[in-house]
Design a protein around this motif. Sequence first.
Motif, PDB file in Angstrom:
ATOM      1  N   PHE A  85       0.759  -1.252  -0.060  1.00 29.64           N
ATOM      2  CA  PHE A  85       0.098  -0.039  -0.055  1.00 29.64           C
ATOM      3  C   PHE A  85       0.880   1.290   0.005  1.00 29.64           C
ATOM      4  CE2 PHE A  85      -2.436   3.379   2.279  1.00 29.64           C
ATOM      5  CZ  PHE A  85      -3.445   3.489   1.540  1.00 29.64           C
ATOM      6  N   GLU A  86       1.806   1.184   0.942  1.00 27.71           N
ATOM      7  CA  GLU A  86       2.438   2.771   0.910  1.00 27.71           C
ATOM      8  C   GLU A  86       3.497   2.608  -0.155  1.00 27.71           C
ATOM      9  OE1 GLU A  86       2.317   4.121   5.626  1.00 27.71           O
ATOM     10  OE2 GLU A  86       3.973   2.728   5.176  1.00 27.71           O
ATOM     11  N   SER A  87       4.089   1.726  -0.583  1.00 26.06           N
ATOM     12  CA  SER A  87       4.758   2.002  -1.816  1.00 26.06           C
ATOM     13  C   SER A  87       4.220   2.358  -3.067  1.00 26.06           C
ATOM     14  CB  SER A  87       5.742   0.633  -2.010  1.00 26.06           C
ATOM     15  OG  SER A  87       6.428   0.879  -3.355  1.00 26.06           O
ATOM     16  N   ALA A  88       2.775   1.780  -3.211  1.00 26.84           N
ATOM     17  CA  ALA A  88       2.152   2.437  -4.306  1.00 26.84           C
ATOM     18  C   ALA A  88       1.531   3.753  -4.006  1.00 26.84           C
ATOM     19  CB  ALA A  88       0.955   1.512  -4.239  1.00 26.84           C
ATOM     20  N   VAL A  89       1.211   4.126  -2.757  1.00 29.34           N
ATOM     21  CA  VAL A  89       0.710   5.462  -2.463  1.00 29.34           C
ATOM     22  C   VAL A  89       2.170   6.335  -2.796  1.00 29.34           C
ATOM     23  CG1 VAL A  89       0.284   7.276  -0.855  1.00 29.34           C
ATOM     24  CG2 VAL A  89      -0.931   4.976  -0.930  1.00 29.34           C
ATOM     25  N   ALA A  90       3.112   6.053  -2.370  1.00 34.21           N
ATOM     26  CA  ALA A  90       4.429   6.885  -2.599  1.00 34.21           C
ATOM     27  C   ALA A  90       4.542   7.108  -4.250  1.00 34.21           C
ATOM     28  CB  ALA A  90       5.804   6.365  -2.053  1.00 34.21           C
ATOM     29  N   TYR A  91       4.571   6.064  -4.857  1.00 31.12           N
ATOM     30  CA  TYR A  91       4.602   6.330  -6.517  1.00 31.12           C
ATOM     31  C   TYR A  91       3.449   7.316  -6.889  1.00 31.12           C
ATOM     32  CZ  TYR A  91       8.874   3.478  -6.596  1.00 31.12           C
ATOM     33  OH  TYR A  91      10.132   3.273  -6.324  1.00 31.12           O
ATOM     34  N   ALA A  92       2.229   7.024  -6.650  1.00 30.27           N
ATOM     35  CA  ALA A  92       1.024   7.702  -7.065  1.00 30.27           C
ATOM     36  C   ALA A  92       1.474   9.031  -6.653  1.00 30.27           C
ATOM     37  CB  ALA A  92      -0.085   7.369  -6.294  1.00 30.27           C
ATOM     38  N   VAL A  93       1.803   9.508  -5.685  1.00 33.25           N
ATOM     39  CA  VAL A  93       2.235  10.776  -5.236  1.00 33.25           C
ATOM     40  C   VAL A  93       3.249  11.612  -6.112  1.00 33.25           C
ATOM     41  CG1 VAL A  93       2.910  12.471  -3.237  1.00 33.25           C
ATOM     42  CG2 VAL A  93       1.147  10.817  -2.730  1.00 33.25           C
ATOM     43  N   ALA A  94       4.434  10.696  -6.347  1.00 32.80           N
ATOM     44  CA  ALA A  94       5.488  11.082  -6.885  1.00 32.80           C
ATOM     45  C   ALA A  94       5.092  11.504  -8.541  1.00 32.80           C
ATOM     46  CB  ALA A  94       6.368  10.096  -7.045  1.00 32.80           C
TER      47      ALA A  94
END
Length: 296
Positions: A85-94
């Motif tokens: 979840f957090e890896s995916a969120v981080a890349y979505a924010v990026a």
Amino acid sequence: MYLALAPHTLRRAVSAAAVALLATAVGCAPQPEEKSAAKPTGTAGATCAKGKLATQTAGKLTIATDEPAYEPWFKDDKPANGEGFESAVAYAVAQQLGYDKANVVWQSVPFNKAFAPGEKTFDFDINQVSISAERKKAVDFSSGYYDVRQAVIALKSSKAAKATSIADLKGLKLGAQVGTTSLDYIDDVVKPAQEPAAYAKNDQAKSALQNGQVDAIVVDLPTAFYITAAEVTDAKIVGQFENQGGTPEQFGLVLDKGSALTSCVTTAVDALRKDGTLASLEKQWLSDAVDAPVLK
């Protein structure tokens, strides 16, 4: 689980006549930007031009998290793989900020250090850090990217596994990771008779549970589902706590105090919430909480 703004380099003095000639020659042409060391702080100085933010390294976005990086927030202890979840969120924010995967740099920062006072070496940290007024004294937060509940885990064969209320937990030896909301819930909500055990890592808390050093541990609910399903399979989720107060506990991205990026990152998180991306990623990576009884 450090960025100090450098003073501008003194420029060579030039005569007033030379300045006037230069101004006449170039008119209103855009001038070269200062290097990232001179980047502004605070939301007032922030510009959110995609891929051109005042980041630690020009053209790159540096994201921090703890090591090891636990599931279901990350997968295979590899934050850079985009899974969890957090890896995916981080890349979505990026992506919202204009940085593709190739321009994201990951950095390891211990949980407590991420929101401790002092300059940061990252642009933002993502590591299940709950937004709180106390932590906001030392760092900035984005808007929340996940609404959190805390849960209690105990071995199936233990007395603690039979608890059905907060009162049933008061006589138990409880443990949690240091510096977490989980530990705060033990202190402020359960108020146990015994001093709770605080551990540097969740792995240490899990080992203490397995070894009988504590009767139960408290973690966030998705972590509780993963621990009981994949890591300590002879344990169960005893129950979850209700959120305290009117505002739900939320995880937020951590930024340096007064960071020029705070408003940009918040805008990115808000956009991901509005367009349904956060809900979609939560459904993909985090377990449903319907089977965890509420402890009152």
